[in-house]
Design an enzyme around this catalytic site. Structure first.
Site, PDB file in Angstrom:
ATOM      1  N   HIS A 158      -3.161 -37.962 -17.461  1.00 47.92           N
ATOM      2  CA  HIS A 158      -4.440 -39.490 -17.276  1.00 47.92           C
ATOM      3  C   HIS A 158      -6.211 -39.109 -18.318  1.00 47.92           C
ATOM      4  O   HIS A 158      -5.916 -38.385 -18.569  1.00 47.92           O
ATOM      5  CB  HIS A 158      -5.221 -38.873 -15.894  1.00 47.92           C
TER       6      HIS A 158
ATOM      7  N   SER B 101      -6.586 -47.352 -15.733  1.00 49.01           N
ATOM      8  CA  SER B 101      -7.448 -46.556 -14.939  1.00 49.01           C
ATOM      9  C   SER B 101      -8.267 -47.276 -14.010  1.00 49.01           C
ATOM     10  O   SER B 101      -7.893 -48.065 -13.128  1.00 49.01           O
ATOM     11  CB  SER B 101      -8.756 -45.497 -15.405  1.00 49.01           C
TER      12      SER B 101
ATOM     13  N   ASP C 236      -1.013 -36.583 -13.209  1.00 48.87           N
ATOM     14  CA  ASP C 236      -2.045 -37.306 -12.891  1.00 48.87           C
ATOM     15  C   ASP C 236      -2.375 -37.374 -11.245  1.00 48.87           C
ATOM     16  O   ASP C 236      -1.537 -37.736 -10.582  1.00 48.87           O
ATOM     17  CB  ASP C 236      -2.245 -38.737 -13.722  1.00 48.87           C
TER      18      ASP C 236
END
Ligand SMILES: *[C@@H]1O[C@H](CO)[C@@H](O)[C@H](O)[C@H]1NC(C)=O
Length: 418
Positions: free
Chosen positions: A388, A201, A358
């Site tokens: 995610h 991320s 995501d």
């Protein structure tokens, strides 16, 4: 009269159910577990906003504290460190690398002259949450160090609200340069040909940016040979990519929340959120976004047709006043997808993990495509049932089968390629 308590109990149940229930796309397995996780996170955020409104604490600091309290509680309840992932052979120590706090995981030393792999890790959390030392990050890096006989250096870079861009990036870069120095590599018996940089991320954003900078720095004697990017954040020009639109309301990373993380990171006014959601910050009138830059985030060219579906590209004509000077918006150190092909060509071999459900799916897919176009070998690992954050949810009560599978995928790729 028993009626009133009964009515209260029913109302409370309905209220809780209403709060917990969120529609989850069909492709995601274990939907109830994800709903519970999401409800927990949403409740934490609401409470944090209330505390901030009352002037008690900054909302991001409250969320950070709440996550840590939860992890400590889990640790206490199961009286084992990091959910039972203690690796007795792995030595864990905290140091500073280039002035930046890091946690180092060392597998048992091999024989004389035996060199090990090395990996630097940047944790995720929107440049605002998470820690190298807590929860799943500690566990993930311990397991990696143990199973792949790798020296892992996990970086505790500074976060928002204490700092903004470029400080987190500069912290990571300083730690990376220190790691790659001949003294450090020899002190830890690391093979200079087997060095990785990785992150998930926001950490994937930092890993990609640091990999670009290191690859183009001719003064260094050792460089990363591979980069592993787990659902990375890579651009802030287009918040209307197919994945941003398709997954706008999929837990746990909602579309407006990702825009907010960007505004916080870049030190911009948080009230600009609606304008970014409308792509008004990257209109055709923007003086510094030319055709070439725009093409680097053009998903109508960069994405496979099956991901484009029937979505329409949103490029605004005029935009609105005052949104054109967001600091760092066009800086490749913040948005690695904007890098020139010559820079990408020098980047290390890449592993890019993406999840179908995501908002950041297309950031990863577009970067993989651009790296490939520049001649870099790329492995893409796409999880049709992934969401995610799944990669870090490996322990009870928030353990997901797709999380374990994606972590295994990453580990196996490194085993073969690092
Ligand atoms: C985006 O810009 C257009 C054109 O200036 C404006 O009409 C619209 O209200 C803006 N949208 C937002 C959400 O600010």
């Amino acid at each position: 009269m028993r009626l009133i308590p009964a009515l209260l109990a029913i109302s409370l149940t309905v209220l809780v159910a209403y709060f917990v229930y969120t529609p989850i796309p069909d492709g995601i397995q274990e939907p109830w577990r994800l709903m519970m996780l999401d409800a927990g996170f949403r409740a934490t955020v609401r409470l944090a906003k209330l505390k901030s409104w009352l002037g008690i604490n900054h909302d991001v600091l409250s969320i950070r504290q709440a996550i840590q309290d939860f992890e400590n509680l889990m640790k206490l309840m199961f009286s084992s460190e990091s959910g039972g992932a203690v690796k007795p052979g792995v030595k864990v120590s905290d140091f500073a690398f280039g002035g930046v706090p890091v946690r180092v995981y060392e597998p048992p030393a091999g024989g004389e002259g035996y060199l090990r792999r090395g990996l630097m890790y940047f944790h995720g959390g929107g440049w605002a949450l998470g820690s190298a030392k807590h929860g799943s990050y500690d566990m993930i890096n311990r397991m990696l160090s143990d199973e792949l006989n790798t020296v892992v250096v996990s970086v505790e870079y500074r976060l928002y609200p204490e700092v903004n861009f470029p400080v987190p990036y500069l912290d990571c870069l300083a730690a990376a340069k220190h790691f790659l120095s001949p003294e450090v590599l020899s002190r830890y018996a690391i093979d200079p040909e087997r060095l990785a940089v990785a992150g998930d991320s926001a950490g994937g954003n930092l890993a990609a940016a640091v990999a670009q900078e290191i690859s183009t720095d001719d003064t260094l004697s050792a460089r990363f040979s591979v980069q592993a990017l787990i659902y990375p954040v890579l651009q802030a020009l287009d918040f209307n990519t197919p994945s941003y639109l398709q997954n706008a309301n999929v837990p746990i990373l909602y579309r407006p929340a990702m825009v907010r993380y960007w505004l916080q990171y870049l030190g911009a006014d948080l009230s600009l959120q609606p304008q970014l959601l409308a792509n008004n910050h990257s209109s055709l009138r923007h003086p510094n976004i030319g055709h070439e830059l725009r093409a680097r985030v053009d998903w109508t060219i960069l994405l496979p047709q099956k991901h484009q579906k029937n979505y329409q590209r949103l490029v605004t004509e005029k935009g609105s006043e005052g949104v054109q000077d967001i600091p760092g918006l066009l800086d490749v150190r913040a948005a690695p997808l904007l890098a020139a092909p010559e820079v990408l060509a020098k980047c290390p071999r890449a592993y890019v993990l993406t999840c179908e459900h995501d908002v950041l799916r297309d950031d990863g897919l577009m970067y993989a495509r651009r790296l490939r176009d520049a001649g870099v070998a790329v492995t893409t690992d796409h999880y049709e049932d992934g969401f995610h954050g799944c990669f870090t949810f490996l322990t009870w009560p928030f353990e997901f089968e797709v999380g374990k599978r994606s972590f295994r995928g990453y580990l196996n790729w490194l085993k073969e390629n690092l």
